[in-house]
Every structure is written in structure tokens, then in C-alpha cells.
Design a protein around this motif. Structure first.
Motif, PDB file in Angstrom:
ATOM      1  N   GLU A  56     -14.604  81.592  -0.961  1.00 22.16           N
ATOM      2  CA  GLU A  56     -13.701  80.693  -0.155  1.00 22.16           C
ATOM      3  C   GLU A  56     -12.741  81.814   0.737  1.00 22.16           C
ATOM      4  N   TYR A  57     -12.715  83.012   0.155  1.00 20.51           N
ATOM      5  CA  TYR A  57     -11.954  84.116   1.012  1.00 20.51           C
ATOM      6  C   TYR A  57     -12.421  85.233   1.560  1.00 20.51           C
ATOM      7  N   LEU A  58     -13.850  84.936   1.664  1.00 23.32           N
ATOM      8  CA  LEU A  58     -14.846  85.754   2.497  1.00 23.32           C
ATOM      9  C   LEU A  58     -14.548  85.656   4.037  1.00 23.32           C
ATOM     10  N   PHE A  75      -8.596  91.878   6.586  1.00 24.72           N
ATOM     11  CA  PHE A  75      -9.794  91.668   6.561  1.00 24.72           C
ATOM     12  C   PHE A  75     -10.739  92.505   7.410  1.00 24.72           C
ATOM     13  N   TRP A  76     -12.018  92.421   7.314  1.00 22.84           N
ATOM     14  CA  TRP A  76     -12.869  93.124   8.002  1.00 22.84           C
ATOM     15  C   TRP A  76     -13.231  92.093   9.372  1.00 22.84           C
ATOM     16  N   CYS A  77     -13.007  92.840  10.590  1.00 27.15           N
ATOM     17  CA  CYS A  77     -13.479  92.199  11.799  1.00 27.15           C
ATOM     18  C   CYS A  77     -14.736  92.694  12.272  1.00 27.15           C
ATOM     19  N   CYS A  88      -2.064  84.855   6.245  1.00 30.19           N
ATOM     20  CA  CYS A  88      -2.755  84.079   5.573  1.00 30.19           C
ATOM     21  C   CYS A  88      -3.107  82.910   5.949  1.00 30.19           C
ATOM     22  N   LYS A  89      -2.478  82.237   6.985  1.00 31.73           N
ATOM     23  CA  LYS A  89      -2.374  80.713   7.339  1.00 31.73           C
ATOM     24  C   LYS A  89      -3.617  80.847   8.524  1.00 31.73           C
ATOM     25  N   GLN A  93      -9.365  80.067  10.485  1.00 35.81           N
ATOM     26  CA  GLN A  93      -9.725  80.737  12.031  1.00 35.81           C
ATOM     27  C   GLN A  93     -10.342  82.121  12.093  1.00 35.81           C
ATOM     28  N   LEU A  94     -10.220  82.958  11.280  1.00 37.76           N
ATOM     29  CA  LEU A  94     -10.784  84.246  11.073  1.00 37.76           C
ATOM     30  C   LEU A  94     -12.131  84.018  10.633  1.00 37.76           C
ATOM     31  N   GLN A  95     -12.458  82.996   9.609  1.00 38.74           N
ATOM     32  CA  GLN A  95     -13.699  82.903   9.125  1.00 38.74           C
ATOM     33  C   GLN A  95     -14.543  82.171  10.289  1.00 38.74           C
TER      34      GLN A  95
END
Length: 148
Positions: A56-58, A75-77, A88-89, A93-95
Motif C-alpha cells: 500500500e506504500y509502494l 519516493f522514487w519517480c 504524504c497526502k 496521486q504519486l502511485q
């Protein structure tokens, strides 16, 4: 014969000692790693981040690192081939491929390198600022069962 199938040589004979043998084979769980960022103009970025590996955090199939106050994540982009810091919010969106961030590492930099890579970029207003002293200040592991 024991349920585990092991025997022990005792003098001149092999005996099945009760309750002995292999009960588990596999790697030990890894201790979560930590990355401490420093040198940024925004004090909130200068903190320790702790690794999270559960699905859930990947982001981009990679682990993430959450600040100790759970406000920021490292995080890795994948599209930009670099590590970034965001709120963190924005995790969902990042995922989904979002790129929003406050700071970013040099392209291809390894945040876990003992070289403690500096020369990160920080978003200020409407532009990216190159910060020669900003970046990884320390790497380590979370001390399990010990207050740090």
C-alpha cells in the motif's frame, strides 16, 4: 522420529531428540532503513525518513520513506529517474503517476549510497533552486524496540 525429522548423534547411536530440528527456513525480515535529509531551506524537509515496503506504500514498484512526523514521503519517480520528496497526502496521486514534489535528487542518485549524495534541488516559488549542501545527511536502520 520427531515431527521435524532430525537426529542427533549421541555417543555411538543416532537418536531423535524431541522438539529439535528446522522449524523455519528463509531470510530474516529486513530492518526498515532510514534516510536523513539535510541542508534544505525549508526546515520541514530536513528530517529522518523511515522505509515502508508494504504494497500500500509502494510508488513505481519501489519502497517509500515517510518522515517521522508522517507529513512527507521520499519516493522514487520512475519517469524522471530520481528520488523526490512530496507530502504524504499525495501518496495516491504519486502511485497513479503524479509528479508533485518539494525537492528532488540529482538524476540517477542512489539515496542509500554511503557517499551521502548532496546537490539536490528544492522548489521555491516558481522555480527549482540547486542546493549544493542539500541532500542525504545520514543513512541507517530503524532501531527495533529501542526509542530513537
Amino acid at each position: 522420529r520427531t515431527g521435524k525429522g532430525w537426529f542427533e548423534f549421541a555417543g555411538s547411536t543416532w537418536i531423535p531428540p524431541p522438539g529439535r530440528g528446522v522449524s523455519h527456513v528463509g531470510p530474516e525480515p529486513l530492518q526498515p532503513r532510514t534516510v536523513t535529509l539535510c541542508g534544505f531551506a525549508r526546515d520541514m524537509l530536513n528530517t529522518r525518513y523511515e522505509e515502508r515496503r508494504s504494497p500500500e506504500y509502494l510508488v513505481a514498484a519501489r519502497e517509500t520513506y515517510f518522515s517521522i512526523d508522517n507529513q512527507l514521503l521520499l519516493f522514487w519517480c520512475a519517469p524522471d529517474n530520481r528520488w523526490k520528496v512530496s507530502g504524504c497526502k499525495t501518496l495516491k496521486q504519486l502511485q497513479a503517476g503524479g509528479l508533485h514534489c518539494y525537492a528532488s535528487a540529482p538524476t540517477g542518485a542512489d539515496i542509500l549510497s554511503p557517499a551521502l549524495r548532496k546537490g539536490w534541488y528544492e522548489w521555491k516559488g516558481h522555480t527549482w533552486n540547486y542546493c549544493t549542501r542539500a541532500g542525504v545527511g545520514a543513512i541507517g536502520v530503524v532501531a527495533i524496540g529501542v526509542a530513537v
